[in-house]
Design a protein around this motif. Sequence first.
Motif, PDB file in Angstrom:
ATOM      1  N   PHE A  30       0.849  -1.191   0.000  1.00  0.00           N
ATOM      2  CA  PHE A  30       0.000   0.000   0.000  1.00  0.00           C
ATOM      3  C   PHE A  30       0.888   1.246   0.000  1.00  0.00           C
ATOM      4  CE2 PHE A  30      -2.926  -3.178   1.377  1.00  0.00           C
ATOM      5  CZ  PHE A  30      -4.189  -2.724   1.028  1.00  0.00           C
ATOM      6  N   TYR A  34      -2.089   5.880   1.724  1.00  0.00           N
ATOM      7  CA  TYR A  34      -3.312   5.079   1.618  1.00  0.00           C
ATOM      8  C   TYR A  34      -4.382   5.620   2.564  1.00  0.00           C
ATOM      9  CZ  TYR A  34      -2.798   2.534   6.071  1.00  0.00           C
ATOM     10  OH  TYR A  34      -2.730   2.212   7.397  1.00  0.00           O
ATOM     11  N   LYS A  35      -5.633   5.379   2.217  1.00  0.00           N
ATOM     12  CA  LYS A  35      -6.774   5.844   3.007  1.00  0.00           C
ATOM     13  C   LYS A  35      -7.618   4.651   3.448  1.00  0.00           C
ATOM     14  CE  LYS A  35      -5.997  10.298   2.223  1.00  0.00           C
ATOM     15  NZ  LYS A  35      -4.831  10.152   1.332  1.00  0.00           N
ATOM     16  N   ASP A  38      -9.254   1.777   1.082  1.00  0.00           N
ATOM     17  CA  ASP A  38      -8.417   1.336  -0.036  1.00  0.00           C
ATOM     18  C   ASP A  38      -8.178  -0.172   0.069  1.00  0.00           C
ATOM     19  OD1 ASP A  38      -8.311   3.948  -0.796  1.00  0.00           O
ATOM     20  OD2 ASP A  38      -6.203   4.260  -0.268  1.00  0.00           O
ATOM     21  N   TYR A  39      -8.191  -0.839  -1.068  1.00  0.00           N
ATOM     22  CA  TYR A  39      -7.983  -2.286  -1.057  1.00  0.00           C
ATOM     23  C   TYR A  39      -7.068  -2.704  -2.195  1.00  0.00           C
ATOM     24  CZ  TYR A  39     -11.342  -2.563  -4.933  1.00  0.00           C
ATOM     25  OH  TYR A  39     -11.975  -2.399  -6.138  1.00  0.00           O
ATOM     26  N   ARG A 122      -7.953  -4.988   2.772  1.00  0.00           N
ATOM     27  CA  ARG A 122      -8.593  -3.672   2.803  1.00  0.00           C
ATOM     28  C   ARG A 122      -8.127  -2.900   4.031  1.00  0.00           C
ATOM     29  NH1 ARG A 122     -13.401  -2.453   5.312  1.00  0.00           N
ATOM     30  NH2 ARG A 122     -13.898  -4.685   5.377  1.00  0.00           N
ATOM     31  N   VAL A 155      -6.567  -2.756  -7.622  1.00  0.00           N
ATOM     32  CA  VAL A 155      -6.681  -1.803  -6.518  1.00  0.00           C
ATOM     33  C   VAL A 155      -7.957  -0.985  -6.666  1.00  0.00           C
ATOM     34  CG1 VAL A 155      -4.180  -1.675  -6.290  1.00  0.00           C
ATOM     35  CG2 VAL A 155      -5.372  -0.004  -7.721  1.00  0.00           C
ATOM     36  N   GLY A 156      -8.391  -0.397  -5.561  1.00  0.00           N
ATOM     37  CA  GLY A 156      -9.575   0.447  -5.573  1.00  0.00           C
ATOM     38  C   GLY A 156      -9.904   0.904  -4.166  1.00  0.00           C
ATOM     39  N   THR A 157     -11.078   1.488  -3.996  1.00  0.00           N
ATOM     40  CA  THR A 157     -11.550   1.955  -2.692  1.00  0.00           C
ATOM     41  C   THR A 157     -12.985   1.483  -2.506  1.00  0.00           C
ATOM     42  OG1 THR A 157     -10.157   3.923  -2.789  1.00  0.00           O
ATOM     43  CG2 THR A 157     -11.984   3.960  -1.228  1.00  0.00           C
ATOM     44  N   ASP A 158     -13.273   0.942  -1.325  1.00  0.00           N
ATOM     45  CA  ASP A 158     -14.613   0.430  -1.028  1.00  0.00           C
ATOM     46  C   ASP A 158     -14.940   0.738   0.428  1.00  0.00           C
ATOM     47  OD1 ASP A 158     -16.984  -0.882  -0.752  1.00  0.00           O
ATOM     48  OD2 ASP A 158     -16.300  -2.807  -1.527  1.00  0.00           O
TER      49      ASP A 158
END
Length: 307
Positions: A30, A34-35, A38-39, A122, A155-158
Amino acid sequence: MKKTLLICLLFLTKLSFGQNNSEWNGTVTFPADYKVGDYIEFLHVQPINVSASGNYEVSISYTRGNLAAGATYLASISHGNPNIWREVGRVNSNGYAWTSSDGHAFTLDCNTQYGDPRLRIRAIRVLGVTNEVVTVSIKVRSISQNSGWRAVNDVGTDLTVDKFLAMTNDWSLYVGNNFDAVDAKLAIKATVDGNVGIGTANPKERLSVNGNIRAKAIKVETANWPDYVFHQDYQGMSLPQLEEYIKVNKHLPEMPSAQKAEKEGVDLGEMNKLLLKKIEEMTLQMIELNRKVDQQNQRINQLSQKG
């Protein structure tokens, strides 16, 4: 000789295949900024027998400055599961961070989509030295048979994950001594509806116990505690009404009958409320009787002085 060598090579090939598909090791990284949410999706798994055998133990660990943590999760995948991401249950926790009481910055999610089950890491907290990247070491062990792995780096954000993945449909703990030719005894049973039984295979409540319970203290949460009995507008039964009710029903008003209590049991919290209510009603009745006795005594004294 050639035949023997061929058999040995085939055996070693099968053994190597089984080992490769029963364990996977890797890492994901990561970025420093990173926030939460984020995954990194890192692995697609392939449980055999139309995914009915999916049972994976996943261990992760990571460090970043004053953050050093590890955890193990148990992901269960079965046939015909939906396309949805759920957080996997943690069976071991080695969380450590100076800045958090729960020293875990990451968790494991599993999508059990039939035909394409997969895993991701995540972020759930930002911990450690925030100008350093975080590399998460991962070990996946297939407890049941697995036909293959497919590593990815998506990667992405959920921020929408709000459900947990079930670890099992049910769980049982049998105890005993196997050198005795007797049945083991069922100690604990957990069922698919979340009920837990101690000494019973069919718990009907959140906790069912077939036996005695010994404890130093039991605290029952309840509402609508019957202080309302002492309010001025409370109307309780008169003594003649109460007498008539007892003659007909053979128990106090609102209290369960002996037959109902023996058949259904009693709710400890509700019973304590009812008992307190009856005590408060009896207290009011005694206060009223004492008031009437005082009035009668005063009347008697007045008549005695006149005589």
